[in-house]
Design an enzyme around this catalytic site. Structure first.
Site, short mmCIF file in Angstrom:
data_model
loop_
_atom_site.label_atom_id
_atom_site.label_comp_id
_atom_site.label_asym_id
_atom_site.label_seq_id
_atom_site.Cartn_x
_atom_site.Cartn_y
_atom_site.Cartn_z
N ARG A 24 0.83 -1.21 0.00
CA ARG A 24 0.00 0.00 0.00
C ARG A 24 0.87 1.26 0.00
NH1 ARG A 24 -0.42 4.60 2.72
NH2 ARG A 24 0.00 3.48 4.66
N ASP A 25 1.60 1.51 1.07
CA ASP A 25 2.40 2.73 1.16
C ASP A 25 3.50 2.70 0.11
OD1 ASP A 25 3.59 5.09 2.12
OD2 ASP A 25 3.29 4.54 4.20
N HIS A 218 5.03 4.38 12.74
CA HIS A 218 5.11 4.35 11.27
C HIS A 218 6.13 5.41 10.85
CE1 HIS A 218 2.93 3.99 7.25
NE2 HIS A 218 3.52 5.16 7.10
N HIS A 220 8.86 6.97 8.30
CA HIS A 220 9.53 7.04 7.01
C HIS A 220 11.00 7.36 7.29
CE1 HIS A 220 6.13 6.70 4.10
NE2 HIS A 220 5.45 6.91 5.22
N CYS A 251 4.23 9.33 0.34
CA CYS A 251 2.87 9.76 0.08
C CYS A 251 2.89 10.79 -1.03
CB CYS A 251 2.24 10.35 1.34
SG CYS A 251 0.58 10.96 1.02
N ASN A 260 9.48 4.13 3.58
CA ASN A 260 9.31 3.73 4.98
C ASN A 260 10.57 3.02 5.49
OD1 ASN A 260 6.45 3.60 3.73
ND2 ASN A 260 6.07 3.55 5.92
P1 HMG Z 1 -12.98 14.49 -2.65
O1 HMG Z 1 -12.56 14.73 -4.06
O2 HMG Z 1 -13.23 15.65 -1.76
O3 HMG Z 1 -14.20 13.45 -2.58
O4 HMG Z 1 -11.85 13.58 -2.00
P2 HMG Z 1 -15.75 13.63 -2.81
O5 HMG Z 1 -16.44 13.04 -1.65
O6 HMG Z 1 -16.07 15.05 -3.21
O7 HMG Z 1 -15.99 12.68 -4.08
C1 HMG Z 1 -15.43 12.97 -5.36
C2 HMG Z 1 -15.67 11.78 -6.29
O8 HMG Z 1 -14.96 10.63 -5.81
C3 HMG Z 1 -17.15 11.36 -6.35
O9 HMG Z 1 -17.35 10.80 -7.65
C4 HMG Z 1 -17.23 10.24 -5.33
O10 HMG Z 1 -18.26 9.32 -5.57
C5 HMG Z 1 -15.89 9.57 -5.54
P3 HMG Z 1 -18.04 11.65 -8.84
O11 HMG Z 1 -19.38 12.07 -8.27
O12 HMG Z 1 -17.11 12.81 -9.08
O13 HMG Z 1 -18.10 10.67 -9.96
N1 HMG Z 1 -15.42 8.88 -4.31
C6 HMG Z 1 -14.90 7.65 -4.28
N2 HMG Z 1 -14.68 6.72 -5.23
C7 HMG Z 1 -14.14 5.56 -4.85
N3 HMG Z 1 -13.77 5.29 -3.57
C8 HMG Z 1 -13.96 6.19 -2.60
C9 HMG Z 1 -14.56 7.43 -2.94
N4 HMG Z 1 -14.86 8.51 -2.23
C10 HMG Z 1 -15.39 9.41 -3.06
N5 HMG Z 1 -13.58 5.92 -1.35
C11 HMG Z 1 -11.21 11.92 -0.39
C12 HMG Z 1 -11.92 13.23 -0.63
C13 HMG Z 1 -11.07 11.73 1.09
C14 HMG Z 1 -12.05 10.81 -0.99
C15 HMG Z 1 -9.82 11.98 -1.08
O14 HMG Z 1 -9.18 13.12 -0.62
C16 HMG Z 1 -8.94 10.78 -0.81
O15 HMG Z 1 -9.31 9.65 -1.08
N6 HMG Z 1 -7.72 11.01 -0.31
C17 HMG Z 1 -6.80 9.90 -0.04
C18 HMG Z 1 -5.43 10.21 -0.54
C19 HMG Z 1 -4.53 9.05 -0.20
O16 HMG Z 1 -4.89 7.89 -0.37
N7 HMG Z 1 -3.30 9.37 0.28
C20 HMG Z 1 -2.31 8.37 0.61
C21 HMG Z 1 -2.65 7.60 1.83
S1 HMG Z 1 -2.28 8.44 3.35
C22 HMG Z 1 -0.61 8.10 3.64
O17 HMG Z 1 0.06 7.57 2.80
C23 HMG Z 1 -0.04 8.39 5.00
C24 HMG Z 1 0.17 7.12 5.85
O18 HMG Z 1 1.06 6.22 5.20
C25 HMG Z 1 0.75 7.50 7.22
C26 HMG Z 1 1.97 8.42 7.14
O19 HMG Z 1 2.95 8.05 6.50
O20 HMG Z 1 1.90 9.49 7.74
C27 HMG Z 1 -1.14 6.38 6.08
MG MG Z 2 3.24 6.34 5.25
#
Ligand code: HMG
Ligand code: MG
Length: 318
Positions: A24-25, A218, A220, A251, A260
């Site tokens: 995933r990450d 966690h 990095h 990310c 990581n």
């Molecule tokens: P948004 O654009 O504000 O979402 O994103 P929305 O609610 O306005 O929806 C927009 C469109 O997306 C809509 O479709 C929804 O239906 C669809 P449309 O009407 O335009 O056709 N939609 C979805 N489709 C599939 N699956 C879903 C979903 N939700 C909405 N779940 C949102 C807001 C939170 C969804 C977005 O910002 C997001 O998903 N962000 C995640 C980014 C991400 O994955 N980042 C990496 C992970 S975090 C990380 O790596 C850190 C970590 O490792 C820890 C660390 O290291 O610190 C965990």
């Molecule tokens: Mg991470």
């Protein structure tokens, strides 16, 4: 020599659970999209190497993370093995949860931020709005019998806001855990933490009633501090450590985030301390070498470089 001598150190746990985040990450941060069959094979190899907990993918909109847009297909390829309690997936909102539950998944993670800037960039929400978004996700997941992890990013510093006060991090952690998460994972998203800072945060969390049995770390490895920070956390009572095979990771929404803590670097250190992980280091290194071939570049892990290099040299001489 391919294994360190085992010399225990008092004050550390006998066993550590490695929470593998490579699929995933690691893969969310690759420029190219890795074929779904390769992802499934990567996960199978990680499990075969003894990693019990493997975070497999994310259920987020494809436009946000195109690299993991194949999550439904991946779960289909993995079959039963994707469904267990030790195969978490990221779900930011109810839509993501619905998709995961429909597939029969039983373990999910929500992911918040200690800072406003990263909450906006990664979730398109303020910190408060993102917690509101998570509330029904956690409660509905719990009602469905799922296990829930809560991540907090930018716990040790933020590329836009700079220093992040410990009290601010503890506040977000407390609000996330109050939603009902089973485990908290403290993200050093850009790898700037150092051991004193780690201890200070863990002490503060403990002081607020979030005991070490509910906390994972966690780190990095951007500044090479991930392993020393992990050792500090283990000495403070943490027993769940996130790591990524081969040191993949980062990310796309966090400026300057790199890989990581490499799982191999962690396992080498824990083997030397006589701490059980259940992981076969040689098998893991072979998996990283194989994955590096798929990605077309070498693993950044020091242990992978040393052990894979030693194997090549030994092979060449033999
Ligand atoms: P948004 O654009 O504000 O979402 O994103 P929305 O609610 O306005 O929806 C927009 C469109 O997306 C809509 O479709 C929804 O239906 C669809 P449309 O009407 O335009 O056709 N939609 C979805 N489709 C599939 N699956 C879903 C979903 N939700 C909405 N779940 C949102 C807001 C939170 C969804 C977005 O910002 C997001 O998903 N962000 C995640 C980014 C991400 O994955 N980042 C990496 C992970 S975090 C990380 O790596 C850190 C970590 O490792 C820890 C660390 O290291 O610190 C965990
Ligand atoms: Mg991470």
């Amino acid at each position: 020599m391919s294994l360190p001598s085992t010399v225990p150190l008092s004050g550390l746990p006998d066993r550590v659970t490695i929470y593998e985040v490579g699929p995933r990450d690691g893969l969310q941060n690759e420029k190219a999209v890795v074929p779904v069959e390769t992802k499934a094979e990567f996960i199978r190899r990680l499990v075969a190497a003894g990693l019990g907990t493997v975070e497999t993918t994310s259920f987020v909109p494809p436009k946000w993370i195109p690299q993991l847009a194949d999550s439904t297909e991946l779960v289909g390829l993995l079959g039963e093995d994707a469904l267990g309690p030790r195969r978490p997936v990221l779900v930011p909102n109810e839509k993501g949860l619905d998709r995961a539950l429909e597939l029969g998944l039983t373990s999910v993670a929500v992911f918040g931020s200690a800072t406003e800037t990263f909450a906006r960039k990664n979730l398109n929400r303020t910190v408060a709005e993102s917690l509101e978004m998570f509330a029904p996700v956690v409660s509905r997941a719990k009602e469905a019998g799922a296990w829930v992890r809560g991540y907090v990013s930018m716990c040790f510093g933020d590329p836009w806001e700079g220093e992040v006060p410990v009290a601010q991090v503890v506040d977000v952690c407390g609000r996330l855990m109050d939603l009902g998460c089973d485990q908290l994972s403290l993200g050093d998203t850009i790898g700037v933490g150092t051991p004193g800072h780690v201890l200070s945060l863990l002490d503060s969390l403990d002081g607020k009633g979030i005991g070490m049995e509910r906390v994972a770390v966690h780190f990095h490895d951007t500044y090479g501090q991930a392993l020393s920070n992990t050792m500090t956390a283990l000495a403070r009572g943490v027993t769940v450590v996130d790591a990524s095979t081969g040191g993949l990771g980062g990310c796309p929404y966090a400026k300057s985030a790199t890989g990581n803590l490499a799982t191999e670097d962690l396992v080498w250190a824990l083997n030397g301390l006589g701490i059980e992980t259940g992981v076969d280091l040689d098998q893991l290194v072979s998996t990283s070498v194989w994955m590096a071939q798929q990605l077309g570049r070498p693993s950044p892990s020091r242990v992978v470089k040393a052990l894979a290099g030693a194997a090549t040299t030994a092979g060449g001489q033999g």
